[in-house]
Design a protein around this motif. Structure first.
Motif, short mmCIF file in Angstrom:
data_model
loop_
_atom_site.label_atom_id
_atom_site.label_comp_id
_atom_site.label_asym_id
_atom_site.label_seq_id
_atom_site.Cartn_x
_atom_site.Cartn_y
_atom_site.Cartn_z
N ARG A 616 26.81 28.97 19.52
CA ARG A 616 25.76 29.59 18.71
C ARG A 616 24.85 28.51 18.15
N ASP A 619 22.72 28.45 12.51
CA ASP A 619 22.64 29.76 11.87
C ASP A 619 22.38 29.74 10.36
N ARG A 672 17.19 31.93 7.93
CA ARG A 672 18.37 31.48 8.66
C ARG A 672 18.34 32.08 10.06
N GLU A 751 24.08 41.47 15.04
CA GLU A 751 24.71 41.44 13.72
C GLU A 751 23.81 42.04 12.64
N ASP A 775 28.61 39.60 9.68
CA ASP A 775 27.27 39.90 9.20
C ASP A 775 26.93 41.37 9.39
#
Ligand code: ADP
Ligand code: MG
Ligand code: MG
Length: 877
Positions: A616, A619, A672, A751, A775
Motif C-alpha cells: 500500500r 496512507d 491522507r 474503505e 477504515d
C-alpha cells in the motif's frame, strides 16, 4: 404436552439427540441408560418448561401432575418411597442446559431428608454417620441454592466444629458432631429466612426445581453465557435423579475423569477421586483428590468396570468424554458424561489421533477445532534459556505462561485489567463468582483444588495459564501478601506462572513463542485441503513475512509502507521531505529515502518469493511523522534557555510552523491516502520506483516476484485514474531502464462507502480490490476508532451492538457495503480479485463471512494466519 422424560430402569424415554429439550446432562443420562450403563434412575423436566416458567412466572398446566407421576415411577424402579420415614427415596436436583456450563448452575443433593427420614436412613443403612453427613450436606445446599443463604455461613459453622474437635477434614467428623451441625444449620436457616426449614419432601422438591430454573438468570450464569456466546433464551432443564452415595465409608467414593488427558490430549485415562465423599467435594477442592490410577488398587472391580464404560462411551460418542461417577459400597454408577473441555493443544491432538484411529473423518476433526483455539497455541511460553526463581510448584492445570501483577480478588483483577495492567489472580480456590476476574487475568494461581477444580476447568476453557493446588503458598488477603517458602510476594508485585509445569516464579520472565506442533501442522494441512478462501498476511518487515510464511500465509495482503518511515535513520529524512516547501526540495529528500525503501521491499519480496505482495502506498497524514506540538515547544524552550544559536532556534520554529500548518481538525478524514498522491505525486513516484527496482533486482537473480501496488482511500474513480497513470509511468520507466518485465498489478482499497457504492466504475481501473475493513467500519458507522473506547462499551452493555465492530465485522452494515462492492466490482470486471485486510481478516466469524460473500482471500497478522486457515476450512465444510 409432555414435560417430563424418564430415564433408567428400562424405562428411558430420552436420547442423546434430544439435547435441546432435555439439556446436555439429561440427554446423555438417557443415552447412557440406553447403552446399558448403570445410571441411577430419574427424570428430566424439559428446557421448554424453564423458558415458559421464566416468562410467565408460573408452570405450564399439567406439569406438577407429570412430576408426581414420575416420582411414583421412580419409587417403583428404586424400591424406596419419596418422603417416607422408613426407607426414604432421596434425589438430586440438577440443572443442565443444552451446552454444559460447568459450575454455573446449582445442584441440590440428598433431597427428601428431614428430621424423621434421617433416622430411617440411619437405621436402614446401619450407618448413622452417613445419614447425618448426608443431611448436613443437604441443609447446606438447600440453604445456599434454594434459600439464597450465603454458603459461608454454613462453611463457617463447619470450620468451627472441625476446629473445636481438632480435626482437619470433613470426613473426620463423627456422627455426634454431624448431628450438632444439622441442628445448627437448621437454626441458621431459620435465622436467615425467618422460616423453619421445610420438612416436607415434596415442598423441598418443588422449591428446588424453582431454584434451578431461576438459577438460569443468576449473575454468574449470565456472565458465563456472555463470555461463551450462549443464547439467553435457551433455558435449562432440571434433572431429578435418585441418589447414590459415595459417602458411605471406605468402600465408597466419587470422582471425575476424562477419557483422554484434557491438557495434552494424550490417550490415557485421566482423573481424580475421593474416598468417602459426595459429588461436589472433588471439584470444590475441599480435599486434594487422588489420581485415578490409584483407584485400580483401592477398588479393582469398580475400576475395571469404569475402564470398560469409558471406552464404550468414547467409542459411542466418538469424542473425548468428561465423566462423573460414584461408587456406593463397591458398586459403580455413572452420573454424567459429556464431551470434555480441553486445551487447544489437546483439541488438536485428539482430533488428529481420532482420525488416525478411524473414529472420525478429517472434516469432523476440523470442525472439532475452534479456530480461535489455535491462536492460544501460538502464544507465549517461558524462554527455556531464562534462569528462573521458582518459589513454588503446583499442578500444571492449564498450559501456557503468564506474567502479571499479583491480585487477590476477582474484583480487583477486573479493575486493574481495565486500567491496562496485566494481572495474575491468586486465590485459595476459585468459585463461579470469580469468573469475571479470571477472564480479566493473564493467568490464575490457586492454593487448593486439583486438575478438575473449578479454576482448572474454567482456565482451560478460556485458554489461560493456570497453576492449581499449589499448597506450598499461603495467602493473607488482609495483609495483601502471599508467602512461598521464605519469599513474601505483595499485591502488585510481578510474578510469572507456567501452567505447563506448575511453576510459580518471582518477577517477570521472558516469554517466547512455541513451535507449531506436528499435529497442528497435520490438521492445518487438512484445513488447506478443504478451504477455498486464500489466507494472506499483513506484514511490513521481512521478519514478519517469514514468520507468516511459517504459519502458512500465501502472500501479503497488506504491507503498510508508512511503518518503514519510522526508525532512527529514516525519520529525519522523512521530516526533511515533509518540511520541504518546494517540489525540488521534496524530491531531494525523497532521493535519500529511495534506497532505504528499495531495500525494505527487496527483503519482503525475498521472504515471500513466488507469492503476491500487496504494497500500500503511503496512507497516513503527514503530521504523524512530525514531533507533536508539546515536544517541539519543549525543545524550543530548552534551546532558548541554553542561548542556542539563532539558526537552531529558527529550525525548531519552522518545524512548529509546519506542525501548525499540517494540523487537522479531523485527520482520519483529512489529508491522507491517495489525496497525498494527488497533491504530492513525487512521494508515490518514489515508492513505486523503489518497488519496481527491487522487483527487477530479484527477478534478475531468478526469483519470481509478484508485486501488487495498492492505492489507499479511493472514493472516486478519477482519483484512481490519476494516481494510476503516475504509477504506470514510473513503473514502465524503471522496467525499460532495467530491461526487466515485471508482472505487477495495480489495485485499490475499498474503505470508504462511496468507493463501495461506485465499485463498478472503480473496478474498470483496478486489477484488485482490498476491503480495508478498519477504515470502512470507521466511515460506515462514523465511529472514530481512536475515540470509540469512550462509548462502545456502553453500546455493548446496552446491547445496541453485540460486538466491538472493530474486532468482529458488522455483517449487516459494513458487510452489506462489502457485498455491494463485490457485486458492483465484478459486474464490470468478472475476474476481479478481492480480499480484505484489517483486524477482521483473522477473526473467525468475519473470515466465514468473507468466504460466503465470495472473497478470494483474507489477510491478517502473522499469528492469526493459522486461525484464518482453520476458519476458512470451517466455512467451506
Ligand atoms: P455440575 O453441573 O455443577 O457438575 P451436577 O448436577 O453434575 O453439577 O452435580 C454436582 C455433583 O453432584 C456431581 O459431582 C455429581 O456427580 C453429583 N451428583 C449429582 N446427582 C447425584 C446423584 N443422584 N447421586 C450422587 N451424586 C450426584
Ligand atoms: Mg456435573
Ligand atoms: Mg485504511
Amino acid at each position: 404436552n409432555k414435560f417430563v422424560y424418564f430415564f433408567g430402569g428400562n424405562k428411558t424415554e430420552g436420547k442423546n439427540s434430544m439435547k435441546e429439550l432435555l439439556g446436555g446432562k439429561g440427554a446423555n443420562l438417557a443415552e447412557m441408560a440406553n447403552l446399558g450403563i448403570p445410571v441411577p434412575p430419574g427424570f428430566t423436566i424439559t428446557t421448554e418448561v424453564c423458558v415458559q416458567y421464566l416468562k410467565d412466572k408460573d408452570y405450564p398446566k399439567g406439569l406438577l401432575e407429570q412430576v408426581d407421576a414420575a416420582i411414583v415411577k421412580l419409587e417403583e424402579v428404586v424400591g424406596k418411597k419419596f418422603g417416607d420415614n422408613e426407607n426414604p427415596l432421596l434425589v438430586s436436583v440438577r440443572s443442565g442446559a443444552r451446552v454444559s456450563m460447568p459450575g454455573m448452575m446449582d445442584t441440590v443433593l440428598n433431597l427428601g431428608l428431614n428430621d424423621a427420614s434421617v433416622l430411617g436412613l440411619a437405621k436402614n443403612t446401619e450407618n448413622p454417620r452417613f445419614a447425618y453427613d448426608s443431611y448436613r450436606r443437604f441443609l447446606t445446599m438447600f440453604g445456599d441454592v434454594v434459600l439464597g443463604i450465603e454458603h459461608d455461613k454454613f462453611e463457617h459453622a463447619l470450620s468451627e466444629k472441625k476446629h473445636a474437635l481438632g480435626v482437619k477434614l470433613d470426613n473426620e467428623l463423627g456422627v455426634n458432631a454431624l448431628k450438632e451441625l444439622v441442628e445448627q444449620f437448621k437454626l441458621i436457616i431459620e435465622h436467615e429466612t425467618g422460616k423453619q426449614f421445610p420438612q416436607d419432601a415434596r415442598t423441598q422438591l418443588l422449591m428446588s426445581i424453582d431454584a434451578v430454573f431461576q438459577s438460569w438468570n443468576n449473575q454468574r450464569a449470565i456472565t458465563y453465557r456472555k463470555l461463551n456466546n450462549i443464547p439467553m433464551e435457551w433455558g435449562t432443564a432440571v434433572n431429578v435423579q435418585s441418589m447414590v452415595y459415595g459417602n458411605m465409608g471406605e468402600t465408597s467414593g466419587t470422582g471425575v475423569a476424562f477419557t483422554r488427558d484434557p491438557a495434552t490430549g494424550h490417550k490415557r485415562f485421566y482423573g481424580e477421586y475421593l474416598i468417602n465423599a459426595q459429588g461436589e467435594d472433588v471439584v470444590a477442592g475441599i480435599r486434594t483428590p487422588r489420581p485415578i490410577s490409584t483407584l485400580k488398587e483401592a477398588m479393582p472391580i469398580a475400576f475395571k468396570q469404569l475402564e470398560e464404560i469409558y471406552i464404550k462411551l468414547e467409542n459411542h460418542f466418538r469424542d473425548m468424554q468428561d465423566i462423573e461417577f460414584t461408587i456406593e459400597q463397591g458398586t459403580l454408577y455413572m452420573l454424567q458424561t459429556r464431551n470434555g473441555k480441553r486445551t487447544a493443544a489437546a483439541a488438536i491432538k485428539i482430533a488428529a489421533d481420532m482420525v488416525a484411529e478411524g473414529l472420525i473423518d478429517k472434516k469432523t476433526a476440523i470442525l472439532r477445532i475452534e479456530p480461535n483455539q489455535i491462536d492460544k497455541l501460538l502464544h507465549p511460553m517461558i524462554d527455556p534459556q531464562a534462569t528462573l526463581q521458582v518459589v513454588a510448584t503446583g499442578l500444571p492445570a492449564s498450559p501456557g505462561a503468564a506474567v502479571g501483577k499479583v491480585v487477590f480478588t476477582a474484583e480487583h483483577a477486573e479493575q486493574m485489567a481495565e486500567s491496562g495492567a496485566k494481572v495474575i489472580l491468586v486465590r485459595t480456590e476459585t468459585s463461579p463468582e470469580d469468573i469475571g476476574g479470571m477472564n480479566a487475568a493473564e493467568g490464575i494461581l490457586t492454593v487448593r483444588g486439583g486438575m478438575t477444580s473449578h479454576a482448572a476447568v474454567v482456565a482451560r476453557g478460556m485458554g489461560k495459564p493456570c497453576v492449581a493446588g499449589c499448597g506450598e503458598i499461603s495467602i493473607d488477603i488482609k495483609k495483601g501478601v502471599f508467602s512461598a517458602g521464605s519469599c513474601s510476594i505483595h499485591e502488585g508485585d510481578y510474578i510469572s506462572i507456567d501452567g505447563s509445569t506448575g511453576h510459580v516464579i518471582v518477577g517477570k520472565v521472558p516469554l517466547i513463542t512455541p513451535e507449531v506442533s506436528g499435529e497442528l501442522k497435520t490438521v492445518l494441512k487438512w484445513a488447506d485441503e478443504v478451504r477455498t478462501l486464500g489466507v494472506r498476511t499483513n506484514a511490513d518487515t521481512p521478519y514478519d513475512a517469514s514468520v507468516a510464511r511459517e504459519f502458512g500465509a500465501e502472500g501479503i495482503g497488506l504491507c503498510r509502507t508508512e511503518h518503514m518511515f519510522f526508525g532512527e535513520e529514516r525519520i529525519p529524512v522523512v521530516r526533511e521531505m515533509i518540511m520541504a516547501e518546494t517540489e525540488a526540495a521534496r524530491r531531494s529528500a525523497l532521493v535519500k529515502l529511495l534506497p532505504m525503501q528499495r531495500e525494505d521491499f527487496a527483503g519482503i519480496f525475498h521472504a515471500m518469493e513466488g507469492y503476491p505482495v500487496t504494497i500500500r502506498l503511503l496512507d497516513p497524514p503527514l503530521h504523524e511523522f512530525l514531533p507533536n506540538h508539546e515536544e517541539a515547544l519543549e525543545k524550543l524552550m530548552e534551546l532558548e534557555s541554553k542561548d542556542a544559536p539563532e539558526s537552531e532556534i529558527n529550525k525548531v520554529k519552522k518545524v512548529m510552523e509546519r506542525i501548525e500548518f499540517l494540523k487537522e481538525i479531523n485527520p482520519m478524514l483529512g489529508f491522507r491516502g491517495c489525496r497525498l498522491g494527488v497533491v504530492y505525486p513525487e512521494i508515490y513516484e518514489m515508492q513505486v520506483q523503489a518497488i519496481i527496482e527491487a522487483a527487477c533486482e530479484l527477478t534478475k537473480e531468478g526469483m519470481t516476484i509478484v508485486p501488487e501496488i495498492m492505492i489507499p482511500l479511493i472514493s472516486h474513480v478519477k482519483e484512481l485514474q490519476i494516481v494510476k497513470q503516475q504509477v504506470v509511468k514510473v513503473a514502465s520507466a524503471v522496467m525499460a531502464d532495467k530491461d526487466v518485465k515485471i508482472n505487477y498489478k495495480i489495485g485499490t482499497m475499498i474503505e470508504l462507502p462511496r468507493a463501495a457504492l461506485t465499485a463498478d466504475k472503480i473496478a474498470l481501473e483496478a486489477d484488485f480490490f482490498s476491503f480495508g475493513t478498519n477504515d470502512l467500519t470507521q466511515t460506515t458507522f462514523g465511529f472514530s476508532r481512536d475515540d470509540a473506547a469512550k462509548f462502545l462499551p456502553a453500546y455493548i452493555e446496552k446491547s445496541i451492538l453485540e460486538h466491538d465492530p472493530f474486532a468482529v465485522l458488522d455483517q449487516s452494515g459494513v458487510g452489506e457495503l462489502i457485498k455491494i462492492g463485490i457485486d458492483k466490482g465484478r459486474s464490470t470486471k468478472s475476474d476481479l480479485k478481492i480480499g480484505i485486510c484489517g483486524e477482521h481478516g483473522g477473526e473467525p466469524s468475519s473470515v466465514i463471512f468473507g468466504h460466503k460473500v465470495g472473497l478470494n482471500y483474507v489477510s491478517c497478522s502473522p499469528f492469526r494466519v493459522p486461525v484464518a486457515r482453520m476458519a476458512a476450512a470451517h466455512a467451506a465444510i
